[in-house]
Motif scaffolding. Structure first.
Motif, PDB file in Angstrom:
ATOM      1  N   ILE A   1      77.423  67.447  19.145  1.00  0.00           N
ATOM      2  CA  ILE A   1      77.321  68.866  19.535  1.00  0.00           C
ATOM      3  C   ILE A   1      77.277  69.777  18.311  1.00  0.00           C
ATOM      4  N   ILE A   2      78.243  69.662  17.411  1.00  0.00           N
ATOM      5  CA  ILE A   2      78.267  70.583  16.259  1.00  0.00           C
ATOM      6  C   ILE A   2      76.983  70.455  15.416  1.00  0.00           C
ATOM      7  N   PRO A   3      76.458  69.228  15.181  1.00  0.00           N
ATOM      8  CA  PRO A   3      75.160  69.132  14.459  1.00  0.00           C
ATOM      9  C   PRO A   3      73.958  69.473  15.349  1.00  0.00           C
ATOM     10  N   ARG A   4      74.213  69.869  16.600  1.00  0.00           N
ATOM     11  CA  ARG A   4      73.179  70.255  17.586  1.00  0.00           C
ATOM     12  C   ARG A   4      72.173  69.117  17.819  1.00  0.00           C
ATOM     13  N   ARG A   5      72.680  67.875  17.822  1.00  0.00           N
ATOM     14  CA  ARG A   5      71.774  66.741  18.066  1.00  0.00           C
ATOM     15  C   ARG A   5      71.714  66.386  19.553  1.00  0.00           C
ATOM     16  N   PHE A   6      72.770  66.605  20.296  1.00  0.00           N
ATOM     17  CA  PHE A   6      72.845  66.276  21.721  1.00  0.00           C
ATOM     18  C   PHE A   6      72.276  64.870  21.968  1.00  0.00           C
ATOM     19  N   ASN A   7      72.834  63.904  21.249  1.00  0.00           N
ATOM     20  CA  ASN A   7      72.292  62.542  21.288  1.00  0.00           C
ATOM     21  C   ASN A   7      73.384  61.486  21.479  1.00  0.00           C
ATOM     22  N   SER A   8      74.336  61.746  22.374  1.00  0.00           N
ATOM     23  CA  SER A   8      75.385  60.739  22.592  1.00  0.00           C
ATOM     24  C   SER A   8      74.812  59.481  23.251  1.00  0.00           C
ATOM     25  N   GLY A   9      73.645  59.630  23.925  1.00  0.00           N
ATOM     26  CA  GLY A   9      73.004  58.456  24.554  1.00  0.00           C
ATOM     27  C   GLY A   9      73.347  58.300  26.029  1.00  0.00           C
ATOM     28  N   PHE A  10      74.088  59.267  26.608  1.00  0.00           N
ATOM     29  CA  PHE A  10      74.442  59.171  28.027  1.00  0.00           C
ATOM     30  C   PHE A  10      73.851  60.391  28.728  1.00  0.00           C
ATOM     31  N   ALA A  11      72.991  60.142  29.729  1.00  0.00           N
ATOM     32  CA  ALA A  11      72.258  61.225  30.386  1.00  0.00           C
ATOM     33  C   ALA A  11      73.175  62.034  31.311  1.00  0.00           C
ATOM     34  N   THR A  12      72.900  63.352  31.387  1.00  0.00           N
ATOM     35  CA  THR A  12      73.663  64.240  32.271  1.00  0.00           C
ATOM     36  C   THR A  12      73.582  63.751  33.725  1.00  0.00           C
ATOM     37  N   GLY A  13      72.397  63.301  34.138  1.00  0.00           N
ATOM     38  CA  GLY A  13      72.216  62.819  35.514  1.00  0.00           C
ATOM     39  C   GLY A  13      73.098  61.609  35.814  1.00  0.00           C
ATOM     40  N   LEU A  14      73.235  60.697  34.830  1.00  0.00           N
ATOM     41  CA  LEU A  14      74.070  59.504  35.046  1.00  0.00           C
ATOM     42  C   LEU A  14      75.550  59.880  35.046  1.00  0.00           C
ATOM     43  N   ALA A  15      75.930  60.819  34.179  1.00  0.00           N
ATOM     44  CA  ALA A  15      77.333  61.262  34.154  1.00  0.00           C
ATOM     45  C   ALA A  15      77.677  61.937  35.483  1.00  0.00           C
ATOM     46  N   TYR A  16      76.733  62.739  35.995  1.00  0.00           N
ATOM     47  CA  TYR A  16      76.952  63.427  37.271  1.00  0.00           C
ATOM     48  C   TYR A  16      77.122  62.406  38.398  1.00  0.00           C
ATOM     49  N   LYS A  17      76.277  61.374  38.364  1.00  0.00           N
ATOM     50  CA  LYS A  17      76.377  60.291  39.364  1.00  0.00           C
ATOM     51  C   LYS A  17      77.777  59.676  39.328  1.00  0.00           C
ATOM     52  N   ASP A  18      78.296  59.427  38.135  1.00  0.00           N
ATOM     53  CA  ASP A  18      79.606  58.764  38.015  1.00  0.00           C
ATOM     54  C   ASP A  18      80.733  59.652  38.541  1.00  0.00           C
ATOM     55  N   VAL A  19      80.697  60.949  38.183  1.00  0.00           N
ATOM     56  CA  VAL A  19      81.757  61.858  38.638  1.00  0.00           C
ATOM     57  C   VAL A  19      81.681  62.010  40.159  1.00  0.00           C
ATOM     58  N   LYS A  20      80.462  62.103  40.667  1.00  0.00           N
ATOM     59  CA  LYS A  20      80.269  62.223  42.131  1.00  0.00           C
ATOM     60  C   LYS A  20      80.828  60.974  42.832  1.00  0.00           C
ATOM     61  N   LEU A  21      80.474  59.794  42.318  1.00  0.00           N
ATOM     62  CA  LEU A  21      80.982  58.554  42.915  1.00  0.00           C
ATOM     63  C   LEU A  21      82.506  58.529  42.873  1.00  0.00           C
ATOM     64  N   CYS A  22      83.073  58.997  41.766  1.00  0.00           N
ATOM     65  CA  CYS A  22      84.532  58.990  41.611  1.00  0.00           C
ATOM     66  C   CYS A  22      85.182  59.908  42.645  1.00  0.00           C
ATOM     67  N   LEU A  23      84.621  61.115  42.810  1.00  0.00           N
ATOM     68  CA  LEU A  23      85.213  62.065  43.756  1.00  0.00           C
ATOM     69  C   LEU A  23      85.071  61.568  45.195  1.00  0.00           C
ATOM     70  N   GLU A  24      83.948  60.930  45.496  1.00  0.00           N
ATOM     71  CA  GLU A  24      83.763  60.379  46.848  1.00  0.00           C
ATOM     72  C   GLU A  24      84.814  59.308  47.127  1.00  0.00           C
ATOM     73  N   GLU A  25      85.054  58.490  46.114  1.00  0.00           N
ATOM     74  CA  GLU A  25      86.035  57.418  46.260  1.00  0.00           C
ATOM     75  C   GLU A  25      87.439  57.984  46.391  1.00  0.00           C
ATOM     76  N   ALA A  26      87.749  59.012  45.584  1.00  0.00           N
ATOM     77  CA  ALA A  26      89.071  59.641  45.654  1.00  0.00           C
ATOM     78  C   ALA A  26      89.299  60.231  47.042  1.00  0.00           C
ATOM     79  N   GLU A  27      88.251  60.871  47.559  1.00  0.00           N
ATOM     80  CA  GLU A  27      88.382  61.479  48.892  1.00  0.00           C
ATOM     81  C   GLU A  27      88.629  60.399  49.951  1.00  0.00           C
TER      82      GLU A  27
END
Ligand code: NAD
Length: 295
Positions: free
Chosen positions: A222-248
């Motif tokens: 982030i600080i070098p403004r590369r935005f290159n961690s290698g993990f897509a926003t869409g995949l991260a969203y999928k994981d958080v969504k799956l987690c919340l569904e499971e928690a519910e």
């Protein structure tokens, strides 16, 4: 003695380096990916290219998969039943506990054992072989595949129930994204007040606020403004969504988790599912009217 022949389906950001490590460790690999370009570097290292998932399942008894979404994992799991050698399906993807359990039942009908095997540690961990490898399924199946799994990183057996390793992985990723989200708010606030963001991470890393975002994502992506961690926003969203569904489903309220999902959803809407998940800082920056970068 020659090592066994393995199959690998989905050789993208994570699967690519994991498959490469298997080849370098002496395993023969038959690979398949819908993206030809992803297979080319592995074929150059000696992997055999298959024309379908079923062909991989006719070449090897153990087939690994590293695929983007639960639906794609389910479709590929169905496809491997068309192969005539496969005995074990090792799912390295983040598939969610329900889909993973359903896949285990479906493959069981074809006498294929499923090893639920999500991983954590990002592309850097996949490249270096330092992933956390979370396994659930029959212990004897893990014992038989322990050697290739150790090529990926540290193996943790979390139980025999299919899907248990997925639950472990979803909790890990909820924490990882939550750390990134709250660190974004904190660092943006500091920058707006006049603090240097890199100095902020150094102070936090020497103090009690340190987390994977202050130690890794902010200084490197982030600080070098590369935005290159290698993990897509869409995949991260999928994981958080799956987690919340499971928690519910389990009856566990997740107040903070829901806020994390919303912020990630905004980043996905603004920057697209293919953007890097470190883009989560960008809406916070836009609202505050500052950018997290060195002066
Ligand atoms: P990716 O999109 O880079 O790779 C997925 C690969 O699967 C691509 O090469 C794609 O072409 C291929 N593919 C898609 N559909 C296919 C099909 N039907 N048959 C064969 N190949 C197909 O994704 P990634 O970042 O490597 O993530 C893979 C999995 O690992 C996901 O479940 C993700 O949540 C999980 N994961 C990712 C990270 C990370 O930091 N990127 C970390 C841990 C876990």
């Amino acid at each position: 003695m020659a090592k066994e022949h393995l199959g690998f389906i989905g050789v993208g950001r994570m699967g690519g380096p994991m498959a490469r490590r298997l080849i370098e460790a002496g395993y023969q690999l038959t690979i398949y990916d819908t993206n030809e370009a992803a297979m080319a570097p592995l074929c150059a290292l000696g992997a055999s290219r298959a024309a379908s998932a079923a062909q991989v399942a006719s070449a090897a008894e153990a087939v690994f998969a590293s695929l983007p979404t639960p639906e794609i994992v389910a479709a590929v799991a169905e496809a491997v039943t068309g192969g005539n050698r496969i005995k074990t399906f090792v799912d390295l993807s983040t598939t969610g506990p329900r889909m993973s359990a359903a896949i285990a039942v479906r493959l069981g009908e074809h006498r294929i054992v499923t090893l639920d095997c999500p991983v954590s540690g990002g592309v850097a961990g996949a490249e270096k072989g330092t992933l956390a490898v979370m396994v659930s399924g029959p212990r004897e199946t893990l014992d038989a595949l322990r050697a290739p799994l150790e090529v990926f990183g540290k193996v943790f057996y979390v139980g025999d129930r299919p899907g248990l390793a997925q639950t472990m992985k979803l909790v890990n990723n909820l924490l990882s994204v939550a750390a990134l989200a709250i660190t974004s708010e904190g660092i943006v606030m500091g920058v707006k007040a006049g603090l240097d963001p890199l100095l902020m991470t150094e102070v936090i890393n020497a103090g009690s606020g340190r987390n994977s975002a202050t130690q890794d994502k902010f200084p490197k992506a982030i600080i070098p403004r590369r935005f290159n961690s290698g993990f897509a926003t869409g995949l991260a969203y999928k994981d958080v969504k799956l987690c919340l569904e499971e928690a519910e489903a389990l009856g566990v309220p997740m107040v903070v988790g829901n806020a994390v999902r919303q912020l990630l959803g905004i980043a996905k809407a603004m920057h697209g599912g293919d953007s890097d998940f470190t883009s989560i800082v960008r809406p916070v920056e836009a609202w505050a009217g500052v950018e997290v970068k060195r002066k």
